[in-house]
Write a protein that holds these residues in place. Structure first.
Motif, PDB file in Angstrom:
ATOM      1  N   SER A  10       0.589  -1.847   0.292  1.00  0.00           N
ATOM      2  CA  SER A  10      -0.298   0.047   0.004  1.00  0.00           C
ATOM      3  C   SER A  10       1.191   1.011  -0.120  1.00  0.00           C
ATOM      4  N   SER A 123     -13.754  -1.360  -0.745  1.00  0.00           N
ATOM      5  CA  SER A 123     -12.629  -0.737  -0.207  1.00  0.00           C
ATOM      6  C   SER A 123     -12.264   0.957  -0.642  1.00  0.00           C
ATOM      7  N   SER A 126      -9.282  -0.036  -3.168  1.00  0.00           N
ATOM      8  CA  SER A 126     -10.015  -0.080  -4.998  1.00  0.00           C
ATOM      9  C   SER A 126     -10.530   0.579  -4.936  1.00  0.00           C
ATOM     10  N   SER A 194      -2.875  -1.333  -7.330  1.00  0.00           N
ATOM     11  CA  SER A 194      -3.961  -1.131  -5.987  1.00  0.00           C
ATOM     12  C   SER A 194      -4.515  -2.924  -5.532  1.00  0.00           C
ATOM     13  N   ASP A 198      -4.520  -3.419  -2.170  1.00  0.00           N
ATOM     14  CA  ASP A 198      -5.827  -4.330  -1.124  1.00  0.00           C
ATOM     15  C   ASP A 198      -5.542  -4.805  -0.454  1.00  0.00           C
TER      16      ASP A 198
END
Length: 220
Positions: A10, A123, A126, A194, A198
């Protein structure tokens, strides 16, 4: 209870998103999209030269013996006369600016995702990744529209009468265009990253530490 979750993936996604945004801003702001032929100046027995250039909304040219006179030619923004500010460049500026704005919002979302993992049961990472893909498409559209304006009178004065849409004539493509294109490519890369970011933020390792009562969770 608020959890602060930071994972290596992340963090990599967030840093890549930030770099992409910076590349977009640098490219848009720099008047080095098209470079004219070098002009030799001989004044007071001193020989020098400068390279006139034009960007997506500004230019650098010699005025009043100043070879570094740079400034905007879009005096009234998108309402500027098309003879001064070509229509395709206005459209390119709009879509590239929209792309940069979306990218900035995803950077803010990435920072927010450290503390708030979901919004409306979705999320945050996301959602940000999907938004980045949309912004990247706007960026590609802007890059495709820009050379459409190479047949404008402004470009012909700099690049010669042989300049036509998608043909720069005597001009060469400047580094700012490549920087902007690199930023758009990085946006798509960040969008792909991403997904793994996630998954890392919602992995079993994170859940295990949350069950142990930890509020600050840092994983490689």
């Amino acid at each position: 209870m608020c959890y602060v979750i930071i994972t290596g993936r992340s963090l990599a996604w967030l840093l890549l998103s930030l770099v992409a945004f910076m590349f977009m801003i640098i490219g848009i702001m720099t008047p080095k999209w098209l470079l004219g032929e070098p002009v030799v100046i001989n004044e007071n027995n001193v020989t020098s030269f400068y390279v006139p250039s034009v960007g997506i909304y500004n230019r650098c040219m010699r005025m009043n013996h100043d070879p570094n006179n740079c400034g905007s030619f879009s005096f009234y923004g998108l309402a500027t006369d098309p003879m001064v500010y070509p229509g395709p460049w206005k459209a390119a500026m709009f879509f590239l600016s929209l792309c940069a704005a979306i990218q900035f919002s995803t950077v803010l979302a990435g920072i927010l995702a450290c503390c708030v993992q979901s919004v409306f049961k979705k999320s945050v990472i996301s959602i940000a990744g999907a938004t980045q893909a949309l912004g990247g498409l706007f960026g590609v559209l802007g890059l495709l529209l820009y050379p459409w304006g190479w047949g404008a009178p402004r470009v012909k004065r700099l690049c010669g009468e042989q300049a036509e849409p998608y043909l720069p004539g005597d001009c060469s493509i400047g580094w700012a265009l490549f920087v902007t294109a690199t930023g758009v490519a990085q946006i798509f890369l960040a969008s792909a990253l991403s997904k793994t970011a996630d998954k890392a933020a919602n992995s079993d390792k994170v859940q295990f530490q949350m069950d142990e009562g930890k509020n600050l969770i840092c994983l490689a």
